[in-house]
Scaffold this active site. Structure first.
Site, short mmCIF file in Angstrom:
data_model
loop_
_atom_site.label_atom_id
_atom_site.label_comp_id
_atom_site.label_asym_id
_atom_site.label_seq_id
_atom_site.Cartn_x
_atom_site.Cartn_y
_atom_site.Cartn_z
N LYS A 75 26.71 21.69 40.82
CA LYS A 75 27.75 22.68 41.13
C LYS A 75 27.55 23.20 42.54
O LYS A 75 26.42 23.49 42.96
CB LYS A 75 27.68 23.81 40.11
N SER A 155 33.32 28.85 35.34
CA SER A 155 33.51 28.42 36.71
C SER A 155 32.90 27.05 37.01
O SER A 155 33.16 26.48 38.07
CB SER A 155 32.88 29.46 37.66
N SER A 179 30.50 30.41 31.86
CA SER A 179 30.85 29.45 32.90
C SER A 179 30.23 28.07 32.75
O SER A 179 30.59 27.15 33.48
CB SER A 179 30.51 30.02 34.28
#
Length: 495
Positions: A75, A155, A179
């Protein structure tokens, strides 16, 4: 044109095979990203790639290390030495620190290879209340490989979509509240939010020192546990990781967990208001019960004071922790405070704020009451941990709690923002208290994945993973495969 269609068809067909391979196949993954993420359906799950990954994978495989050259997508709020770390924002487009976060150093030491960086909800979805999950100014809107007009949740949207699309062996996401688990559930993969403190947060773009953690996203519980074994570890720069109870690894002894006699609390009040999700959940429960688990029905409503208290914590810590992170960045042209980020967005409204604003940023900038923060933090931790998860498991004499993770993916809508069904799921207590939360695919609603959440006590990460692997072994539901097309109602359903 025929050649290109044939190539795409071959790549689509290769996804299950690639997902099962253990050795270094970095070039095949890079080719697949080029064909399906940058072109074709254009998932926008990957922001950048490491061109040296194939050579690194071969070297790591030859070294006979734990991960044997397996490729991992990271990420893009986690620093890696070879790629910028943007958190999806143009304000950090030049943030090339040349340093590895400790969790990435651990990954490499274990023979893992950084394949690239994944897209995310910008600033991990903490900029504005009306955001669309999976959108960032750097990466655009991440599309769900199961239905490219549908959302991939935030996210860690790019990490979830990338694993589902077969772009890497596994990925790493981060979670503050949902997330990792939401994108994993909605994209039909395994996601594990470990106890806060198992994995270092140093050199990870922060929101909350209380709730933030990185965690693995993979195609199976075994793969997620293997990746956790590689990245977990103590870090003197992150006090939350120091002196915590941890195992030498989280994958040895994972298989063969006996379900016979295991008492599991069923969170009926958190299964939501959709009958189709309840039906999938009931099938998962029947599978567990048929294998010998003892299911205990629980009706519970959380003390809603936890939401306001946790929100105060996030707003206060966002300003504090973001300032510390930005101050650590090398170079003379980097933003240094949350106020600098707010000013950057105001100076670039078309690029950054066309679809939504920054009301959470501005609120965090003004959340400065330290005494109120200390009180809110104590309240949030007490309600989420002691008065919710601990009490539920003790009072009902259960080792685990289960609930659906989320409903099926909604249609992405940049104009109106997200369309969550808030009645489904029980993730907030584990997120606020810092307890482990695992989601495992349990079936589908209209060919859209839904996941089963498994919760345990603080530091019961291995036990939660054991139950997840045991559920996988007895799961009867058929799981959907990504179609890389817009969603269509299946024949015979509806009109």
């Amino acid at each position: 044109m025929i050649s290109r269609i044939a190539t795409l068809a071959a790549l689509l067909a290769s996804a299950p095979i690639m997902a099962q391979q253990a050795g270094p196949n970095a070039q095949a993954y890079l080719d697949r990203i080029a064909a399906l993420d940058d072109a074709g359906p254009q998932l926008n799950a990957v922001i950048s790639v490491n061109p040296d990954a194939p050579a690194e994978a071969m070297a790591a495989d030859a070294a006979n290390l734990l991960l044997d050259g397996r490729t991992v997508l990271i990420k893009d709020n986690i620093e890696t030495r070879e790629l910028p770390t943007t958190a999806g924002s143009l304000a950090l487009a030049g943030n090339r620190t040349r340093r590895d976060a400790p969790l990435i150093a651990n990954l490499r030491a274990a023979g893992g290879v950084v394949l690239g960086k994944t897209n995310l909800s910008e600033w991990a979805n903490i900029r504005d209340n009306n955001s669309t999950s999976g959108w960032s100014a750097v990466g655009g809107l991440t599309r769900n490989p199961h239905a490219i007009d549908r959302n991939s949740c935030g996210s860690s949207s790019g990490s979830g979509a990338a694993v589902a699309a077969g772009f890497a062996w596994a990925a790493i996401g981060t979670e503050t509240n949902g997330s990792i688990t939401c994108p994993a559930s909605i994209n039909g993969v395994v996601g594990f939010k470990p106890s806060v403190g198992l994995v270092s947060r140093t050199h990870v773009v922060p929101i909350s020192s209380t709730q933030d953690t990185a965690g693995p996203m993979a195609n199976s519980v075994a793969d997620a546990a293997l990746l956790l074994s590689a990245i977990a570890g103590e870090d003197a720069a992150d006090s939350a990781t120091v002196g915590v109870p941890r195992r030498a690894d989280y994958h040895t002894g994972l298989a063969g967990f006996p379900l016979e006699g295991v008492r599991i609390g069923v969170m009926r009040g958190q299964q939501g208001d959709r009958q189709d999700v309840r039906d999938v959940f009931d099938t998962a429960l029947a599978d567990l019960e048929s294998a010998g688990a003892e299911l205990v029905e629980i009706e519970f409503e959380i003390n809603e004071e936890v939401y306001g208290a946790s929100f105060t914590v996030l707003m206060y810590e966002l300003r504090e922790e973001m300032g510390k992170y930005l101050a650590s960045l090398p170079g003379d042209d980097m933003p240094r405070t949350l106020a600098d980020l707010i000013a950057f967005n105001q100076a670039h409204p078309q690029e950054e704020m066309r679809w939504f604003g920054q009301d959470l940023f501005t609120l965090a900038e003004s959340t400065t009451d330290t005494e109120a923060y200390i009180t809110a933090r104590a309240t949030a931790l007490r309600i989420a941990g002691e008065e919710t998860l601990d009490r539920l498991m003790a009072d009902n004499n259960v080792a685990f709690l289960v609930a659906p993770t989320r409903g099926p993916a909604w249609v992405s809508d940049l104009v109106n923002g997200d369309n969550f069904n808030g009645s489904i799921g029980f993730g907030t207590p584990a997120a606020v208290a810092g307890y482990p939360h695992l989601t495992v695919p349990m079936g589908a609603v209209e060919d859209l994945p839904v996941g089963l959440s498994i919760f345990g006590g603080k530091w019961k990460d291995f036990e939660v993973l054991q139950l997840g692997a045991a559920y996988e072994a007895v799961r009867s539901a058929e799981l959907p495969e990504p179609g890389f097309e817009r969603w269509q109602a299946a024949a015979g359903r509806g009109k």
